[in-house]
Write a protein that holds these residues in place. Structure first.
Motif, short mmCIF file in Angstrom:
data_model
loop_
_atom_site.label_atom_id
_atom_site.label_comp_id
_atom_site.label_asym_id
_atom_site.label_seq_id
_atom_site.Cartn_x
_atom_site.Cartn_y
_atom_site.Cartn_z
N SER A 128 9.51 -27.88 -0.51
CA SER A 128 10.68 -28.26 0.23
C SER A 128 11.94 -28.40 -0.80
N LEU A 129 11.77 -28.58 -2.05
CA LEU A 129 12.59 -28.77 -3.07
C LEU A 129 12.55 -27.87 -4.39
N ALA A 130 13.47 -27.20 -4.89
CA ALA A 130 13.28 -26.34 -6.01
C ALA A 130 14.45 -26.38 -6.81
N LEU A 131 14.20 -26.65 -8.12
CA LEU A 131 15.50 -26.39 -9.18
C LEU A 131 14.98 -25.72 -10.26
N ALA A 132 16.01 -24.96 -10.76
CA ALA A 132 15.73 -24.19 -12.21
C ALA A 132 16.52 -25.03 -13.17
N ALA A 133 15.98 -25.14 -14.35
CA ALA A 133 16.71 -25.56 -15.59
C ALA A 133 16.75 -24.90 -16.86
N ALA A 134 17.69 -24.81 -17.55
CA ALA A 134 17.80 -23.97 -18.78
C ALA A 134 18.57 -24.92 -19.83
N TYR A 135 18.01 -25.06 -21.06
CA TYR A 135 18.74 -25.88 -22.06
C TYR A 135 19.33 -25.34 -23.16
N ASP A 136 20.69 -25.24 -23.33
CA ASP A 136 21.40 -24.65 -24.38
C ASP A 136 21.45 -25.66 -25.82
N ALA A 137 20.66 -25.34 -26.73
CA ALA A 137 20.56 -26.02 -27.85
C ALA A 137 21.76 -25.78 -28.62
N ASP A 138 22.73 -24.84 -28.65
CA ASP A 138 23.71 -24.94 -29.23
C ASP A 138 24.82 -25.92 -28.71
N THR A 139 24.97 -25.87 -27.53
CA THR A 139 25.80 -26.81 -26.98
C THR A 139 25.16 -28.31 -26.61
N GLY A 140 24.02 -28.22 -26.48
CA GLY A 140 23.33 -29.55 -25.71
C GLY A 140 23.55 -29.61 -24.39
N ALA A 141 23.84 -28.52 -23.63
CA ALA A 141 23.88 -28.68 -22.23
C ALA A 141 22.86 -28.33 -21.37
N LEU A 142 22.44 -28.91 -20.43
CA LEU A 142 21.38 -28.75 -19.46
C LEU A 142 21.99 -28.08 -18.22
N TYR A 143 21.58 -26.77 -18.07
CA TYR A 143 22.03 -25.96 -16.72
C TYR A 143 21.18 -26.34 -15.62
N LEU A 144 21.59 -26.67 -14.40
CA LEU A 144 20.53 -26.87 -13.35
C LEU A 144 21.11 -26.04 -12.12
N GLU A 145 20.21 -25.20 -11.25
CA GLU A 145 20.44 -24.66 -10.30
C GLU A 145 19.39 -24.93 -9.27
N ARG A 146 20.00 -25.53 -8.13
CA ARG A 146 19.44 -25.77 -6.95
C ARG A 146 18.99 -24.73 -6.00
N ARG A 147 17.67 -24.37 -5.79
CA ARG A 147 17.22 -23.20 -5.04
C ARG A 147 16.90 -23.51 -3.81
N GLY A 148 16.80 -24.88 -3.53
CA GLY A 148 16.17 -25.21 -2.25
C GLY A 148 15.99 -26.66 -1.94
N GLY A 149 16.44 -27.20 -0.63
CA GLY A 149 16.35 -28.50 -0.59
C GLY A 149 17.49 -29.36 -0.70
N SER A 150 17.69 -30.41 -0.10
CA SER A 150 18.79 -31.42 0.00
C SER A 150 18.32 -32.77 0.17
N PRO A 151 18.93 -33.68 -0.04
CA PRO A 151 18.52 -35.01 0.36
C PRO A 151 18.64 -35.45 1.67
N ALA A 152 17.63 -36.39 2.12
CA ALA A 152 17.70 -37.08 3.46
C ALA A 152 18.86 -37.76 3.89
N PRO A 153 19.42 -37.70 4.96
CA PRO A 153 20.54 -38.38 5.32
C PRO A 153 20.68 -39.91 4.85
N GLY A 154 21.62 -40.25 4.00
CA GLY A 154 21.70 -41.51 3.69
C GLY A 154 21.05 -41.81 2.41
N ARG A 155 20.41 -40.77 1.50
CA ARG A 155 19.64 -40.80 0.32
C ARG A 155 20.18 -39.79 -0.46
N ALA A 156 19.75 -39.88 -1.89
CA ALA A 156 20.20 -39.27 -2.90
C ALA A 156 19.15 -38.80 -3.63
N HIS A 157 19.38 -37.58 -4.47
CA HIS A 157 18.47 -37.17 -5.33
C HIS A 157 18.84 -37.54 -6.86
#
Length: 226
Positions: A128-157
């Motif tokens: 029901s929920l899926a994300l992909a993550a990739a970390y760039d060691a050169d910049t210290g950035a964590l890239y995230l891509e939401r591939r499916g799913g969202s919070p319930a009404p009035g809630r947060a991920h």
């Protein structure tokens, strides 16, 4: 007071709160106001509804069962031992090393690293929920891509990093207006990423009020060398 009577500053704060752009101390202060200000809570709900649509569909990749068991044990097992009674100083320390979300990402969107050091597939057991993550060691950035799913009404991920024997560290509330975002990791968090777990929990609007997970763990995945 109705939502339409709110000062412009509060409307702007509500939007920044939903997008996860507030600093940890500002987010906590804003979250405390929501319990006593129905008009402000309604404005937050309106922002969330506006940002809720998510584009893109992809088949989720399930994490190994051992990842799910280990994550559940770390999060819920520790909470049963009373981690929420350790006090606000511990919560503040965890939030102090959280991520800063680059504000310009919402205007043009981030780009996935070409040669990431680590990757992770963060997925729910039921898909029901899926994300992909990739970390760039050169910049210290964590890239995230939401591939499916969202919070319930009035809630947060809310996204968490669990490294070694350390307590979960909040990486912030995931915005719902984009399928992709990029977070710059604090230098303290970059040292022990290999084998660390990324987990998503169900939290109140604005995220956990304690600095530690309070809701169900919805998805988890392990950072492994790319």
């Amino acid at each position: 007071m109705s939502a339409t009577d709110l000062p412009d500053d509060d409307r702007a704060l509500a939007g920044e709160y939903v997008l996860g752009l507030l600093a940890p101390d500002e987010a906590r202060a804003f979250a405390a106001r929501l319990a006593d200000d129905p008009a402000l809570a309604a404005e937050v709900a309106r922002w969330q509804e506006d940002f809720a649509p998510l584009a893109g569909e992809a088949a989720p990749v399930m994490p190994p069962a051992r990842v799910w068991r280990a994550t559940s044990a770390r999060l819920f097992g520790a909470r049963r031992r009373g981690w929420l009674t350790w006090g606000l100083p511990l919560a503040a320390a965890a939030l102090a090393i959280a991520l800063m979300l680059a504000p310009d990402l919402f205007s043009r969107g981030p780009t996935a690293p070409v040669d990431p050091a680590f990757r992770a597939e963060i997925a729910a057991e039921d898909g029901s929920l899926a994300l992909a993550a990739a970390y760039d060691a050169d910049t210290g950035a964590l890239y995230l891509e939401r591939r499916g799913g969202s919070p319930a009404p009035g809630r947060a991920h809310e996204l968490w990093l669990i490294s070694g024997d350390a307590l979960p560290v909040s990486l912030g509330v995931l915005p719902t207006d984009r399928t992709a975002l990029s977070l710059t990791l604090d230098p303290e968090l970059r040292r022990d990423l290999e084998g660390a777990t990324l987990a998503v929990s169900d939290e109140p609007l604005g995220g956990s009020p304690t600095g530690l997970p309070t809701g169900a763990v919805l998805a988890a995945g392990t950072l492994t060398p790319a």
